[in-house]
Scaffold this active site. Structure first.
Site, PDB file in Angstrom:
ATOM      1  N   HIS A  77     -58.419   5.393  36.101  1.00 45.11           N
ATOM      2  CA  HIS A  77     -58.744   4.002  36.432  1.00 45.11           C
ATOM      3  C   HIS A  77     -57.763   3.467  37.470  1.00 45.11           C
ATOM      4  O   HIS A  77     -58.046   3.490  38.655  1.00 45.11           O
ATOM      5  CB  HIS A  77     -58.757   3.164  35.145  1.00 45.11           C
ATOM      6  N   TYR A  78     -56.614   2.994  37.051  1.00 50.98           N
ATOM      7  CA  TYR A  78     -55.577   2.534  37.983  1.00 50.98           C
ATOM      8  C   TYR A  78     -54.329   3.368  37.744  1.00 50.98           C
ATOM      9  O   TYR A  78     -53.799   3.381  36.632  1.00 50.98           O
ATOM     10  CB  TYR A  78     -55.226   1.060  37.757  1.00 50.98           C
TER      11      TYR A  78
END
Length: 176
Positions: A77-78
């Protein structure tokens, strides 16, 4: 066309192995509802499923995902900000609505159609132990068009972190 329930007798709960068999297709009859395969299968078990339970008395389904720090989505995701993307939580609940429609006897493959409202009230991090998805069917239309409309919430270790209202899933039938 055979009755989809000829292929599978509905149960009140399902193990991970049974959910994995569903992802292979044919669980509710050829061309009918199935769950996605890993890694997109977002639950380890269905602990409850009914035709008349839930907040609206029209059926419900409860799924659970055991959280482990090395789940694929935490790193995807991040970078440096490990959380479960809220879109995966929404997808898990859409998966459950489609599964419920097949489990309850409607033919066709589930397709997410939309959602009315979503609200993220927290996050699922690698420190969580378990995510619980609770979905209550609000409306079910069966006939030429099979449609399920449901509300749901995601709970991480007893804390509500995500709410979705008016999740819509339709079942599509294969062309003859």
């Amino acid at each position: 066309m055979p009755n989809p329930l000829d292929f599978h007798a509905p149960q009140p709960s399902y193990t991970r192995d049974e959910l994995l068999r569903s992802s292979e297709g044919g669980y509710f009859g050829p061309g009918n509802a199935q769950l996605p395969a890993p890694p997109m299968l977002m639950m380890d078990r269905i602990s409850e499923i009914s035709l008349d339970g839930g907040e609206y008395g029209k059926g419900h389904i409860v799924g659970e995902l055991d959280i482990v720090p090395d789940h694929w989505f935490f790193d995807a995701h991040y970078i440096g900000d490990a959380i479960m993307p809220p879109t995966l939580a929404l997808d898990a609940m859409w998966q459950m609505v489609g599964y419920w429609l097949g489990w309850s006897g409607s033919p066709g493959k589930g397709r997410a159609i939309g959602v009315g409202e979503v609200e993220a009230t927290g996050e699922v991090t690698p420190n969580a132990k378990r995510v619980r998805y609770e979905v209550a069917m609000r409306m079910v239309r069966r006939g030429k068009l099979v449609l399920g409309i449901a509300d749901g919430r995601v709970i991480a270790d007893g804390v509500s972190v995500f709410i979705a209202k008016d999740m819509r899933v339709g079942l599509t039938k294969a062309a003859d």
